[in-house]
Write a protein that holds these residues in place. Structure first.
Motif, PDB file in Angstrom:
ATOM      1  N   LEU A 529       0.833  -1.204   0.000  1.00 34.41           N
ATOM      2  CA  LEU A 529       0.000   0.000   0.000  1.00 34.41           C
ATOM      3  C   LEU A 529       0.869   1.255   0.000  1.00 34.41           C
ATOM      4  O   LEU A 529       0.513   2.267  -0.611  1.00 34.41           O
ATOM      5  N   LYS A 530       2.019   1.191   0.647  1.00 32.17           N
ATOM      6  CA  LYS A 530       2.925   2.340   0.640  1.00 32.17           C
ATOM      7  C   LYS A 530       3.635   2.477  -0.706  1.00 32.17           C
ATOM      8  O   LYS A 530       4.019   3.578  -1.100  1.00 32.17           O
ATOM      9  N   ILE A 531       3.796   1.372  -1.422  1.00 28.28           N
ATOM     10  CA  ILE A 531       4.302   1.441  -2.804  1.00 28.28           C
ATOM     11  C   ILE A 531       3.288   2.176  -3.671  1.00 28.28           C
ATOM     12  O   ILE A 531       3.632   3.078  -4.446  1.00 28.28           O
ATOM     13  N   LEU A 532       2.024   1.796  -3.531  1.00 26.04           N
ATOM     14  CA  LEU A 532       0.969   2.397  -4.349  1.00 26.04           C
ATOM     15  C   LEU A 532       0.721   3.864  -3.981  1.00 26.04           C
ATOM     16  O   LEU A 532       0.231   4.644  -4.806  1.00 26.04           O
ATOM     17  N   LYS A 533       1.050   4.248  -2.737  1.00 23.29           N
ATOM     18  CA  LYS A 533       0.951   5.657  -2.336  1.00 23.29           C
ATOM     19  C   LYS A 533       2.122   6.481  -2.866  1.00 23.29           C
ATOM     20  O   LYS A 533       2.126   7.706  -2.736  1.00 23.29           O
ATOM     21  N   GLY A 534       3.129   5.809  -3.424  1.00 24.49           N
ATOM     22  CA  GLY A 534       4.291   6.523  -3.940  1.00 24.49           C
ATOM     23  C   GLY A 534       5.315   6.859  -2.881  1.00 24.49           C
ATOM     24  O   GLY A 534       6.183   7.711  -3.096  1.00 24.49           O
ATOM     25  N   LEU A 535       5.246   6.172  -1.707  1.00 18.19           N
ATOM     26  CA  LEU A 535       6.199   6.440  -0.638  1.00 18.19           C
ATOM     27  C   LEU A 535       7.507   5.680  -0.818  1.00 18.19           C
ATOM     28  O   LEU A 535       8.572   6.159  -0.432  1.00 18.19           O
ATOM     29  N   THR A 536       7.441   4.468  -1.380  1.00 18.44           N
ATOM     30  CA  THR A 536       8.637   3.650  -1.518  1.00 18.44           C
ATOM     31  C   THR A 536       8.528   2.795  -2.780  1.00 18.44           C
ATOM     32  O   THR A 536       7.574   2.915  -3.546  1.00 18.44           O
ATOM     33  N   THR A 537       9.524   1.933  -2.979  1.00 20.13           N
ATOM     34  CA  THR A 537       9.586   1.155  -4.225  1.00 20.13           C
ATOM     35  C   THR A 537       9.372  -0.330  -3.964  1.00 20.13           C
ATOM     36  O   THR A 537       9.481  -0.809  -2.830  1.00 20.13           O
ATOM     37  N   ILE A 538       9.090  -1.062  -5.035  1.00 22.19           N
ATOM     38  CA  ILE A 538       8.941  -2.517  -4.938  1.00 22.19           C
ATOM     39  C   ILE A 538      10.219  -3.135  -4.387  1.00 22.19           C
ATOM     40  O   ILE A 538      10.176  -4.009  -3.508  1.00 22.19           O
ATOM     41  N   GLU A 539      11.358  -2.670  -4.879  1.00 23.79           N
ATOM     42  CA  GLU A 539      12.643  -3.243  -4.455  1.00 23.79           C
ATOM     43  C   GLU A 539      12.886  -3.058  -2.969  1.00 23.79           C
ATOM     44  O   GLU A 539      13.409  -3.962  -2.300  1.00 23.79           O
ATOM     45  N   GLU A 540      12.491  -1.920  -2.430  1.00 19.02           N
ATOM     46  CA  GLU A 540      12.716  -1.667  -1.008  1.00 19.02           C
ATOM     47  C   GLU A 540      11.855  -2.583  -0.141  1.00 19.02           C
ATOM     48  O   GLU A 540      12.311  -3.102   0.868  1.00 19.02           O
ATOM     49  N   VAL A 541      10.603  -2.779  -0.515  1.00 18.65           N
ATOM     50  CA  VAL A 541       9.727  -3.655   0.271  1.00 18.65           C
ATOM     51  C   VAL A 541      10.195  -5.107   0.156  1.00 18.65           C
ATOM     52  O   VAL A 541      10.168  -5.861   1.131  1.00 18.65           O
ATOM     53  N   GLU A 542      10.644  -5.486  -1.028  1.00 24.61           N
ATOM     54  CA  GLU A 542      11.197  -6.835  -1.184  1.00 24.61           C
ATOM     55  C   GLU A 542      12.423  -7.037  -0.293  1.00 24.61           C
ATOM     56  O   GLU A 542      12.648  -8.123   0.236  1.00 24.61           O
ATOM     57  N   ARG A 543      13.206  -5.986  -0.112  1.00 26.26           N
ATOM     58  CA  ARG A 543      14.443  -6.090   0.664  1.00 26.26           C
ATOM     59  C   ARG A 543      14.182  -6.410   2.131  1.00 26.26           C
ATOM     60  O   ARG A 543      14.982  -7.101   2.766  1.00 26.26           O
ATOM     61  N   VAL A 544      13.071  -5.915   2.682  1.00 26.61           N
ATOM     62  CA  VAL A 544      12.846  -6.067   4.126  1.00 26.61           C
ATOM     63  C   VAL A 544      11.782  -7.098   4.478  1.00 26.61           C
ATOM     64  O   VAL A 544      11.545  -7.367   5.645  1.00 26.61           O
ATOM     65  N   THR A 545      11.110  -7.668   3.471  1.00 24.43           N
ATOM     66  CA  THR A 545      10.144  -8.734   3.746  1.00 24.43           C
ATOM     67  C   THR A 545      10.684 -10.043   3.200  1.00 24.43           C
ATOM     68  O   THR A 545      11.505 -10.053   2.281  1.00 24.43           O
ATOM     69  N   GLU A 546      10.233 -11.136   3.760  1.00 21.20           N
ATOM     70  CA  GLU A 546      10.736 -12.440   3.355  1.00 21.20           C
ATOM     71  C   GLU A 546      10.226 -12.802   1.966  1.00 21.20           C
ATOM     72  O   GLU A 546       9.030 -12.807   1.713  1.00 21.20           O
ATOM     73  N   GLY A 547      11.141 -13.118   1.077  1.00 20.71           N
ATOM     74  CA  GLY A 547      10.749 -13.493  -0.276  1.00 20.71           C
ATOM     75  C   GLY A 547      10.339 -12.293  -1.095  1.00 20.71           C
ATOM     76  O   GLY A 547      10.388 -11.146  -0.667  1.00 20.71           O
ATOM     77  N   SER A 548       9.914 -12.556  -2.313  1.00 19.65           N
ATOM     78  CA  SER A 548       9.504 -11.492  -3.216  1.00 19.65           C
ATOM     79  C   SER A 548       8.050 -11.140  -2.991  1.00 19.65           C
ATOM     80  O   SER A 548       7.206 -12.007  -2.775  1.00 19.65           O
ATOM     81  N   ILE A 549       7.723  -9.860  -3.017  1.00 21.63           N
ATOM     82  CA  ILE A 549       6.330  -9.463  -2.841  1.00 21.63           C
ATOM     83  C   ILE A 549       5.497  -9.823  -4.064  1.00 21.63           C
ATOM     84  O   ILE A 549       4.280  -9.725  -4.037  1.00 21.63           O
ATOM     85  N   THR A 550       6.140 -10.218  -5.143  1.00 20.13           N
ATOM     86  CA  THR A 550       5.397 -10.570  -6.350  1.00 20.13           C
ATOM     87  C   THR A 550       5.037 -12.047  -6.391  1.00 20.13           C
ATOM     88  O   THR A 550       4.436 -12.514  -7.342  1.00 20.13           O
ATOM     89  N   LEU A 551       5.404 -12.797  -5.333  1.00 13.19           N
ATOM     90  CA  LEU A 551       5.031 -14.209  -5.269  1.00 13.19           C
ATOM     91  C   LEU A 551       3.705 -14.352  -4.543  1.00 13.19           C
ATOM     92  O   LEU A 551       3.310 -13.508  -3.754  1.00 13.19           O
ATOM     93  N   ASP A 552       3.040 -15.480  -4.764  1.00 18.33           N
ATOM     94  CA  ASP A 552       1.708 -15.669  -4.210  1.00 18.33           C
ATOM     95  C   ASP A 552       1.698 -16.328  -2.838  1.00 18.33           C
ATOM     96  O   ASP A 552       0.653 -16.654  -2.317  1.00 18.33           O
ATOM     97  N   GLU A 553       2.872 -16.566  -2.250  1.00 18.22           N
ATOM     98  CA  GLU A 553       2.910 -17.251  -0.968  1.00 18.22           C
ATOM     99  C   GLU A 553       2.640 -16.281   0.165  1.00 18.22           C
ATOM    100  O   GLU A 553       2.857 -15.084   0.063  1.00 18.22           O
ATOM    101  N   ASP A 554       2.166 -16.821   1.296  1.00 19.93           N
ATOM    102  CA  ASP A 554       1.904 -15.983   2.466  1.00 19.93           C
ATOM    103  C   ASP A 554       3.197 -15.756   3.215  1.00 19.93           C
ATOM    104  O   ASP A 554       3.902 -16.681   3.542  1.00 19.93           O
TER     105      ASP A 554
END
Length: 556
Positions: A529-554
């Motif tokens: 949601l913060k990516i979509l608000k224009g606050l940060t990037t996909i790469e940054e969220v991927e860096r701090v969360t487990e796995g890729s945010i573009t995968l379908d796993e929980d």
């Protein structure tokens, strides 16, 4: 305004002011030999500075008042002395101040320090033949207070503060010393010191922190305070570590004014997560836990919460290791395990101090965990942190520490996790195209988020979604990223979660299902949601969360 040649061949300044150009922004990294064409005290007195020199010996001068006769006469003298031509540019005083900051650059200070220590070997020999150890220490301390060394340390520190660095790393390499600044969580090389200067700088920092300069075999910790150019006090926490090439020093910058200005919303909390947290801190007792790795901003969040609760009607006591920022009106106590004053022993003591609110810096062992739970059950609002990867993971962790599930379910109010991501620079943010497949997977991650929650994030999905990045500008030094914002997962411990804790030993899978049912977002969803608000990037969220945010796993 240009220079003209007199009949005697000397270079002078033309007073014709009709064609004076304006300088709209300060140039970056003015060369030392250019800025020093005009002595610093003269530049400040007449509000002017040299900022560029071309291969034809034409020097550009920034001036606040190009009609100042005394300043113009000084420029004529400089032009004649240096055999140069002068071009004057009118600037605002704020831009001139930016140019003036190039005086006393670290590189110039290094050069001065090297010059002052040309006879260093003879100096060391002299120290070795001195009689008493006390005399050696006195002499060495005086040497390290010499202007070039003190000024070099001062300049390194001031550049770190201006660059909003959180840490300064000074570390010995094979042939030199490397100075790195951590900015927005990422380390960058700022300066390289000659091998002979590095140990002197380290010793100077030790003196400031009241550490033993002759003790190089054991780690040491200290602290000191300096006043910055902006007339505010900045604390520094110092840690030394013996390494194979010498001593490494890390200086944590604790800019009280900069960091304590943060409030809970500016940190990045929004939507239902913010509402749940605000509701939980209204309680008169219970435990609120923040989880995350070192450097994820847990302490800053805790301080922001204490600021909300801090008033004269409440007795707030904290146990910290170390105390990072001082809060007026809050009783802050530093634990010292080496003398037996631990979190556990400190917690026993402060319970006799009639506190309303307690903050324990970290729950590290079973004894502290047990005392914290009992404190939360006996009329105290308890805040603490725990090193687990997820918010939900803190519950089975406490059970593993020996806390009875029925006591935990009665005491815990809310668990939350957080990570820090870099913000997109406001000065160069622009839309970015992403593949349709990536967009589809990202939208799938948030498809079950209620429209009401999206509205709280000020997102209107009916208009489609956009992705952003920073293209790079002077404001962010070309990185496209400047500053940080936190992503959160906030899970209230409701009646159903309490039952899971008591009857199912805090099963993570069952609590995850209840988290979804109550509409609490995961770290990943908050990040998206913060990516979509224009606050940060996909790469940054991927860096701090487990796995890729573009995968379908929980993922948490």
């Amino acid at each position: 305004m240009n220079d003209t040649d007199n009949k005697d061949g000397k270079t002078s300044v033309n007073d014709d002011s009709l064609a004076i150009a304006s300088l709209d922004k300060a140039p970056k990294n003015v060369p030392t030999d250019v800025i020093n064409l005009i002595p610093e005290e003269v530049a400040k007195k007449f509000k002017m500075a040299a900022f560029e020199r071309n291969d034809k010996d034409v020097v550009k001068i920034a001036m606040v008042d190009p009609q100042d006769i005394n300043a113009l006469n000084t420029l004529r003298f400089v032009a004649e002395k240096e055999k140069i031509e002068i071009e004057v540019y009118k600037v605002a005083e704020s831009i001139l101040n930016d140019i003036l900051s190039n005086y006393g650059s670290p590189y110039e200070m290094v050069k001065e320090a090297v010059e002052s220590f040309k006879d260093r070997d003879a100096l060391v020999d002299d120290l070795d033949i001195l009689g008493s150890k006390k005399e050696k220490e006195r002499r060495k301390t005086e040497i390290l207070k010499d202007a070039p060394v003190a000024k070099l340390v001062e300049v390194i520190v001031s550049h770190a503060i201006e660059g909003k660095a959180s840490d300064i790393h000074i570390e010995p390499m094979d042939n030199d010393y490397r100075v790195r600044f951590r900015v927005d969580g990422i380390l960058h090389v700022s300066l390289i010191l000659p091998k002979e200067i590095g140990p002197v700088v380290v010793s100077r920092i030790k003196i400031l922190a009241n550490l033993k300069i002759d003790e190089k075999r054991k780690p040491q910790d200290g602290r000191f305070r300096l006043s910055s150019d902006k007339k505010r006090e900045v604390d520094f926490r110092i840690s030394t570590l013996p390494v194979i090439e010498g001593e490494k020093v890390v200086m944590r910058i604790l800019d009280r004014k900069e960091n304590m200005s943060e409030n809970i919303t500016s940190l990045g909390l929004m939507g239902k997560a913010l509402e749940d947290l605000m509701e939980s801190i209204k309680e008169t007792y219970g435990m609120i836990l923040i989880t995350g790795p070192t450097g994820s901003g847990k302490s800053t969040t805790l301080y922001a919460l204490l600021k909300i609760l801090n008033n004269e009607e409440r007795n707030i006591i904290t146990l910290e290791d170390p105390i990072e920022y001082y809060i007026e009106g809050v009783n802050q106590s530093q634990v010292k395990p080496e003398i037996g004053y631990s979190f556990a022993s400190g917690l026993r003591t402060i319970l006799r101090q009639d506190p309303n609110i307690i903050m324990v810096g970290e729950i590290r062992d079973s004894e502290t965990a047990e005392l914290a739970v009992h404190s939360a059950l006996t009329g105290h609002l308890m805040f603490s942190t725990l090193h687990t990867n997820t918010a939900i993971g803190s519950i089975p962790r406490l059970i593993d520490m020996g806390i009875e599930p029925f006591l935990l379910s009665s005491s815990i109010r809310l668990v939350m996790a957080q990570r820090l991501v870099r913000r997109i620079c406001d000065g160069c943010r622009e839309k970015k195209e992403v593949p349709e497949s990536v967009k589809a997977k990202i939208l799938k991650e948030i498809e079950n988020i209620p429209a009401e929650e999206l509205k709280k994030y000020e997102l209107d999905m009916s208009k489609g979604v956009a992705f952003y990045h920073g293209k790079g500008c002077d404001k962010c030094n070309g990185t496209g990223l400047k500053g940080r914002v936190a992503v959160y997962e906030v899970v209230p411990v409701n009646d159903k979660v309490k039952v899971i804790i008591t009857e199912k030993q805090g099963s993570e899978e069952l609590i995850k299902k209840e988290r979804s049912a109550m509409g609490a977002l995961t770290l990943k969803q908050d990040g998206i949601l913060k990516i979509l608000k224009g606050l940060t990037t996909i790469e940054e969220v991927e860096r701090v969360t487990e796995g890729s945010i573009t995968l379908d796993e929980d993922n948490d």
